[in-house]
Scaffold this motif. Structure first.
Motif, mmCIF file in Angstrom:
data_model
loop_
_atom_site.group_PDB
_atom_site.id
_atom_site.type_symbol
_atom_site.label_atom_id
_atom_site.label_comp_id
_atom_site.label_asym_id
_atom_site.label_seq_id
_atom_site.Cartn_x
_atom_site.Cartn_y
_atom_site.Cartn_z
ATOM 1 N N SER A 148 -9.378 11.286 -2.842
ATOM 2 C CA SER A 148 -8.796 12.496 -3.331
ATOM 3 C C SER A 148 -7.424 12.498 -2.892
ATOM 4 C CB SER A 148 -9.280 13.810 -2.902
ATOM 5 O OG SER A 148 -8.492 14.829 -3.657
ATOM 6 N N PRO A 149 -6.545 11.410 -3.608
ATOM 7 C CA PRO A 149 -5.094 11.037 -3.348
ATOM 8 C C PRO A 149 -4.153 12.302 -3.193
ATOM 9 C CG PRO A 149 -5.431 10.336 -5.311
ATOM 10 C CD PRO A 149 -6.992 10.606 -4.899
ATOM 11 N N ASP A 150 -3.375 12.463 -2.415
ATOM 12 C CA ASP A 150 -2.147 13.478 -2.516
ATOM 13 C C ASP A 150 -1.180 13.055 -3.363
ATOM 14 O OD1 ASP A 150 -0.064 14.970 -2.047
ATOM 15 O OD2 ASP A 150 -0.264 15.187 0.184
ATOM 16 N N GLU A 151 -0.993 13.923 -4.474
ATOM 17 C CA GLU A 151 -0.542 13.554 -5.712
ATOM 18 C C GLU A 151 1.266 13.552 -5.585
ATOM 19 O OE1 GLU A 151 -2.237 16.624 -8.107
ATOM 20 O OE2 GLU A 151 -3.032 15.185 -9.451
ATOM 21 N N ARG A 152 1.644 14.012 -4.439
ATOM 22 C CA ARG A 152 3.039 13.717 -4.103
ATOM 23 C C ARG A 152 3.363 12.449 -3.992
ATOM 24 N NH1 ARG A 152 3.487 17.873 0.802
ATOM 25 N NH2 ARG A 152 1.232 16.894 1.367
ATOM 26 N N ALA A 153 2.327 11.762 -3.633
ATOM 27 C CA ALA A 153 2.483 10.004 -3.580
ATOM 28 C C ALA A 153 3.123 9.576 -4.713
ATOM 29 C CB ALA A 153 1.417 9.495 -3.058
ATOM 30 N N ILE A 154 2.645 10.072 -6.107
ATOM 31 C CA ILE A 154 3.282 9.410 -7.055
ATOM 32 C C ILE A 154 4.717 9.363 -7.379
ATOM 33 C CG2 ILE A 154 3.257 9.675 -9.739
ATOM 34 C CD1 ILE A 154 0.428 10.998 -9.420
ATOM 35 N N GLY A 155 5.302 10.644 -7.227
ATOM 36 C CA GLY A 155 6.782 10.557 -7.250
ATOM 37 C C GLY A 155 7.605 9.648 -6.007
ATOM 38 N N VAL A 156 6.817 9.494 -5.030
ATOM 39 C CA VAL A 156 7.408 8.583 -3.751
ATOM 40 C C VAL A 156 7.366 7.232 -4.287
ATOM 41 C CG1 VAL A 156 7.292 7.911 -1.270
ATOM 42 C CG2 VAL A 156 6.617 10.071 -2.108
ATOM 43 N N GLY A 157 6.259 6.760 -4.793
ATOM 44 C CA GLY A 157 5.811 5.364 -5.454
ATOM 45 C C GLY A 157 6.918 5.259 -6.644
ATOM 46 N N PHE A 214 0.866 -0.999 0.201
ATOM 47 C CA PHE A 214 -0.087 0.037 0.003
ATOM 48 C C PHE A 214 0.793 1.434 -0.042
ATOM 49 C CE2 PHE A 214 -2.893 -3.079 1.714
ATOM 50 C CZ PHE A 214 -4.252 -3.004 0.877
ATOM 51 N N LEU A 215 0.627 1.995 -0.890
ATOM 52 C CA LEU A 215 1.407 3.563 -0.928
ATOM 53 C C LEU A 215 0.349 4.241 -0.162
ATOM 54 C CD1 LEU A 215 3.190 5.702 -2.415
ATOM 55 C CD2 LEU A 215 1.685 5.468 -4.447
ATOM 56 N N GLY A 216 0.805 5.241 0.613
ATOM 57 C CA GLY A 216 0.019 6.176 1.531
ATOM 58 C C GLY A 216 -0.215 7.477 0.622
ATOM 59 N N VAL A 217 -1.497 7.796 0.522
ATOM 60 C CA VAL A 217 -1.965 8.725 -0.316
ATOM 61 C C VAL A 217 -2.808 9.790 0.427
ATOM 62 C CG1 VAL A 217 -1.927 7.669 -2.436
ATOM 63 C CG2 VAL A 217 -4.048 7.518 -1.181
#
Length: 429
Positions: free
Chosen positions: A395-404, A374-377
């Motif tokens: 409404s996921p925090d889009e900063r999670a994309i780069g972290v993933g 699970f990727l925290g969003v």
């Protein structure tokens, strides 16, 4: 043919500063291996803005399970531009991208699902399909990992097979991809995936030995002059088999997340069940953990139906299997994430989560080892419903994309090289 188990045989909040601070610490100190850790972070950082725009584009054009034509075309375009060998129309609208490194190594797959949530599966219902499960984020992360590794191809070991999967929400896309023969054609040795989860942005939740429940169904048909009233009584009796109630409030969701972290806690064994009476028929849908409990629950349903004259009970030949994440691989990934992203970035779940949802990634893990994480969003200060899939305000925090992207690109590099994670020099990925 799918190499599935026979299921019935034998019977919190972290701020974004932690995210980027952890990455900064991870890249310090250099690298002596084929792919430098700093190179992964640098290439990923270059893509942050573009991947957010990609996610927003996909979000504005949701496509129902089995109808992902536009999404697949966008993905194929991105992968071809990165230099991957691309095949479209795999198992429906599936897209397969193959990246062959310049050094010998292992063959590892990465899966990203592309479809949107159909209206009937949105909490409270909805007028149209919508990206309320995070598959647009998953697709953006998958494209990002492909682009990062393509830029590092001269130093990349082995082969990476990217599987952009249709129809996950219908639990049919994984089967279609597997039956296309792609795992055998590419000699895939293991497979990995991320899924958005209600954890602080920048955090990951691993599930060693656990995962997500499968699903079973039953239909009980009654006869006789009081069949309609009897169906209502029977539905109430079957409904009482449930050990976990559907969440009604954000506080209920918070409690489920907390319970999933407790060893031998409330979710270590559960039955999540719905029974509905319609005329003289009772329809039952349920999930349980561990999956061996399907035998027990089926017997209980038969027992409850037995006193009703003329009751007919039907089950599918097999329940849909649970997704059970291999313990070894999950712990290796947790170690990798702590070393490369940050010591405080990993949560370990001690139960199947969430108890009301399944995943057809189970069919991949029935064939080859891998990880599902699970990727925290969840953005700081927001309600849990903004990060809990299928809720209308998801409404996921889009900063999670780069972290993933950073996490999975590094992990795939580690796995294609084939060296045991956690050994060797401290500056390894």
């Amino acid at each position: 043919m799918l190499a599935r188990r026979t299921l019935l045989a034998g019977a919190a909040a972290a701020g974004a500063g932690t995210v980027w601070g952890g990455i900064g610490k991870a890249v310090a100190g250099g690298w002596r291996g084929p792919v430098e850790r700093a190179a992964v972070a640098t290439e990923a950082a270059r893509l942050d803005s573009a991947l957010i725009q990609l996610r927003r584009d996909l979000h504005q054009h949701p496509e129902a399970p089995g109808q992902e034509e536009r999404t697949a075309a966008v993905v194929a375009r991105e992968l071809r531009a990165a230099g991957l060998a691309v095949t479209t129309g795999v198992g429906g609208h599936g897209v397969v991208g193959v990246l062959r490194g310049s050094r010998p190594g292992r063959t590892v797959a990465y899966r990203a699902d592309m479809d949107a949530v159909p209206p009937k599966d949105i909490v409270g219902g909805g007028p149209a399909p919508a990206h309320l499960c995070g598959h647009d984020v998953h697709t953006a992360v998958g494209v990002g990992v492909a682009r990062v590794l393509a830029r590092l191809r001269p130093r990349l070991s082995g082969t990476v097979v990217f599987l952009f999967q249709p129809a996950e929400e219908a639990l049919s896309g994984a089967r279609s991809l597997i039956e296309s023969g792609v795992l055998e054609r590419e000699s895939v040795e293991e497979i990995h995936a991320l899924h958005c989860g209600p954890f602080p942005v920048g955090r990951f939740a691993v599930t060693p030995g656990f995962g997500m429940p499968g699903q079973d169904k039953a239909e009980v048909t009654l006869s006789g002059p009081d069949a309609v009233a009897a169906a209502r009584r029977l539905a109430a009796g079957i409904g009482a088999l449930a050990t976990v109630a559907l969440p009604q409030t954000p506080a209920d969701l918070e409690q489920i997340v907390a319970d999933a972290r407790i060893p031998d806690g409330p979710l270590a064994r559960f039955v999540a069940l719905r029974a509905a009476a319609q005329e003289a028929k009772v329809s039952v849908s349920y999930r349980c953990w561990p999956q061996e409990r399907y035998v027990e629950v089926r017997e209980s349903i038969r027992r409850l139906a037995m006193p009703y004259a003329g009751a007919g009970v039907r089950f599918p030949a097999e329940p849909f299997p649970a997704m059970v994440c291999p313990e070894r691989e999950a712990r290796l990934l947790a170690r990798h994430l702590r070393r490369t992203i940050g010591q405080d970035t990993v949560t370990e779940l001690r139960a199947a989560f969430p108890p009301f949802s399944g995943e057809d990634f189970a069919l991949f893990l029935d064939r080859i080892p891998g990880t599902y994480t699970f990727l925290g969003v969840r953005a700081p200060g927001t309600s849990i419903t903004t990060s809990y899939p299928h809720y209308p305000d998801f409404s996921p925090d889009e900063r999670a994309i780069g972290v993933g992207v950073r996490a999975m690109a590094g992990w795939i590099v580690e796995r294609t090289e084939g060296a045991p994670v956690g050994t060797g020099a401290q500056n390894r990925l």
